[in-house]
Design a protein around this motif. Sequence first.
Motif, PDB file in Angstrom:
ATOM      1  N   ASN A 504      37.786  29.693  26.343  1.00 15.12           N
ATOM      2  CA  ASN A 504      36.707  28.620  27.744  1.00 15.12           C
ATOM      3  C   ASN A 504      38.409  28.589  28.657  1.00 15.12           C
ATOM      4  O   ASN A 504      38.963  28.677  28.451  1.00 15.12           O
ATOM      5  CB  ASN A 504      36.838  27.070  27.535  1.00 15.12           C
ATOM      6  CG  ASN A 504      36.068  26.711  28.140  1.00 15.12           C
ATOM      7  OD1 ASN A 504      35.009  27.304  29.145  1.00 15.12           O
ATOM      8  ND2 ASN A 504      36.160  25.650  29.482  1.00 15.12           N
ATOM      9  N   LYS A 505      37.900  29.414  29.800  1.00 18.16           N
ATOM     10  CA  LYS A 505      38.700  29.392  31.446  1.00 18.16           C
ATOM     11  C   LYS A 505      40.059  30.283  30.363  1.00 18.16           C
ATOM     12  O   LYS A 505      41.219  29.726  31.080  1.00 18.16           O
ATOM     13  CB  LYS A 505      39.029  28.379  31.800  1.00 18.16           C
ATOM     14  CG  LYS A 505      37.634  27.719  31.925  1.00 18.16           C
ATOM     15  CD  LYS A 505      38.669  25.993  33.139  1.00 18.16           C
ATOM     16  CE  LYS A 505      36.724  25.880  33.810  1.00 18.16           C
ATOM     17  NZ  LYS A 505      36.894  24.731  34.094  1.00 18.16           N
ATOM     18  N   TYR A 537      40.974  34.050  35.431  1.00 17.78           N
ATOM     19  CA  TYR A 537      41.028  33.552  34.154  1.00 17.78           C
ATOM     20  C   TYR A 537      38.964  33.676  34.067  1.00 17.78           C
ATOM     21  O   TYR A 537      38.803  33.892  34.819  1.00 17.78           O
ATOM     22  CB  TYR A 537      40.319  31.904  35.332  1.00 17.78           C
ATOM     23  CG  TYR A 537      41.060  30.990  35.229  1.00 17.78           C
ATOM     24  CD1 TYR A 537      41.990  30.382  33.766  1.00 17.78           C
ATOM     25  CD2 TYR A 537      41.841  31.015  36.250  1.00 17.78           C
ATOM     26  CE1 TYR A 537      42.663  28.981  34.181  1.00 17.78           C
ATOM     27  CE2 TYR A 537      42.648  29.685  36.519  1.00 17.78           C
ATOM     28  CZ  TYR A 537      43.136  28.720  35.516  1.00 17.78           C
ATOM     29  OH  TYR A 537      44.065  27.848  35.578  1.00 17.78           O
ATOM     30  N   SER A 539      35.794  33.217  31.676  1.00 21.44           N
ATOM     31  CA  SER A 539      35.332  31.946  30.252  1.00 21.44           C
ATOM     32  C   SER A 539      34.115  33.299  29.436  1.00 21.44           C
ATOM     33  O   SER A 539      33.396  34.288  30.038  1.00 21.44           O
ATOM     34  CB  SER A 539      34.873  31.026  30.834  1.00 21.44           C
ATOM     35  OG  SER A 539      35.668  30.147  31.459  1.00 21.44           O
ATOM     36  N   ALA A 763      41.760  22.864  30.444  1.00 18.77           N
ATOM     37  CA  ALA A 763      41.849  25.027  30.202  1.00 18.77           C
ATOM     38  C   ALA A 763      43.785  24.337  30.823  1.00 18.77           C
ATOM     39  O   ALA A 763      44.016  24.364  30.690  1.00 18.77           O
ATOM     40  CB  ALA A 763      41.275  24.776  30.883  1.00 18.77           C
TER      41      ALA A 763
END
Length: 765
Positions: A504-505, A537, A539, A763
């Motif tokens: 995630n991120k 970034y 995800s 994050a």
Amino acid sequence: MHRTCSLGASLAGCVKVKMESSLCLNEVEDESAIITPVESRASSLLSAKCELTAFSLSQLQTAVLHGRMTPKDTSLNIRGRARQGLAGMNFARVSSIADSPGHSRSSSTVSASTFSSAVAQGENPVKKRYYFRATARLTLLALLISLSPHAVVVLNAHAQPSKAINKISPDLHARLYNPIPGERVNVILQLGESSNAFDALLSGLGAGAQRKLHVLNARVLSLPVAAVAALAARNEVRYISLDRPTVAAGHVTTTTGTSAVRVQTAISLLGLTTTYTLDGSGIGLAILDSGVDQNHQSFSDSLGLSRVIVNQDFTGEGRTDDPYGHGTHVASAAAGSGQIFGGAYEGIAPNAKLINLRVLDSHGAGTTSGLLAALDWVMTNRSLYNIRVVNMSLGATAVDSYQYDPVCQAVRRLVDAGVVVVAAAGNNGSDSNGNKIYGQIHSPGDEPSAITVGASNTFGTNARSDDGVTTYSSRGPTRGFWTDDSGVKHYDNLIKPDIVAPGNKLIWAESANNYLVATHPDLDAGVSLSPSRKMMYLSGTSMSTPIVAGAAALLLQVNSALTPNMVKVILGYTAEPLAAFNQFEQGAGEINIEGAVRLAKLVRSNPTMLASLGSPLLTGAQPAAQTTLSGQTFTWSQGVIVNHTFITGSDLITRFQNTYNTGMLLGDGIIEGQTTQAINPAMMTGEVVLASNVTVSDGGAFMSGIAFLDTSTLLGDGIIIGDGIIIGDGVIIGDGIIVGDGIVIGDTSLTAQSAIFGDNTPAMR
């Protein structure tokens, strides 16, 4: 005032410099070289101040060697890399360069203040007509001086012993190459002394003071990259370094336990203990994705050479770079070098060789036929490039049973040949309202021999106590099917994923001018303005998959004899079960690279050679089934996912199981009936324990937790999970939303498995 230099009979030219600035060149230590014959001038020049100077040999030689000046040049433009080396020269006028004393030519000027102002604004002084002119003889003069036995270089008596370049930290020095207009860096400036005049100089260079550290006599500054060399050349400056993040290692390498095993020890046959870096050296890692921007510094080795050793296109677009922006991010997660931002974004196996097989086009889509062509290429060339691991952060809707899906069959052939294949689970774990969806594992993640990876969320902390499974990570069971002669569909219903990893991120490499960032500018992480150093970034299970692929490369580096099935067992056995999540969501748990490497080192170096069922697998005592990372100790799962169930027991790591051989599936160790499952005694030892329920973990080892679903249910074609959630012919959620079985695969499309923005939680930074 000014003087001219006499270079002796061997050199026919001279340099005459008139100083017009209050900051003379003698105050700039690396640019204060004074050229004179040893016999007549050395002693007198030792005491000279602000009277005689010339360009330093290092500058002229560097300019020539880097092609900045050639004998054809009539001017030395201050631009590009030359700007770095000359920014510290507070000279006012080069008045003439002549064949003999007294013979002059026209001159051009660039004042210290004008030059500094241009640099501070990130401008090319040439474009503003700020330049100085020199004849081609300056180039030849520099070379002759460096070779002449009659010349000596005498530095200013007040200069420090070190050169200006040695006062710049290596990671900051790397930033000086190919700077772009306007690029700034945050630095720590250590001073020997300071003054109001120095503060004025900082202001003139465009430096912004963020903090003064009075006791330490240091400054925290934000300044243009182009101004770094000018500061380093000043006597007042002791050292300049990047304002690095205060972390021992990158977030992902820390939280997964990679940093804990980066330095390894080994004992030679002679009994000598040596150390080495566990970084994927010697392992070929194939990235089947949207291409790799091999010019990104994340893929440079210690010599600055690219570790992308093969580039092949299977999209028909005739290019192997990454205009979409997915594959570069994925590749750096698996094997990014960590040369950017002090190692904060280092990949798991930063010295592995990368094989770039482009199967997704400029919009992140591809075809099954293109993917099959790439897998066929790997099968053909795996030995040539020592391809031990394949990363597939992509997928298509799983329609056909894995027994007939052509991509799954191709993956099986690779695994049977000894190649570890790691595949993304998919990003369809929830609907638009946030409700959980089961049964959406993508192909080829539904293939039993592949290591299928879901995405966990670290919430940006190195500690694992707050980790969980992301909302979007696809959940099992797999729902590929085959149809019998009576028209009845038979679903695979395998438990997947096998494991989860951070997804995630996450910040990894950003390919130049890519579609994802152009469409969503906020994906850029703001790490750098240089195209070859930008980070972004993303995800999704796409980001989790290369972390596991990189881990597989580390295991194979530490023990090259491991088979793909053994790699899967080691990763699953050492994983950490996440509390409140079941096996359909997390498989065996979250990856634990520290534990996996520790266990892999204990496995015999020839585990399959003359091995029989139950023979010892380890060279030493069984390791403690726990790991401590970031101050938290957790228990290993001590089990592994196997088709419609999972198995546990210490025999999995202490005794050889016949299913560890290549050409076998771990599931071959299970005998299945219509509603029952049992250990196959010809394939596994009797101490291996078979689970009877999928469980919601309590954070302990497998078997602990709350029963979620009887595993015998998975042997049928319809499944009822919990309160109102039914998996049968499609996925029916309690709120009435129906997700069908998908489209029939022909020459179908596959897509990159990115959730783009991910869960909106704290994050990685």
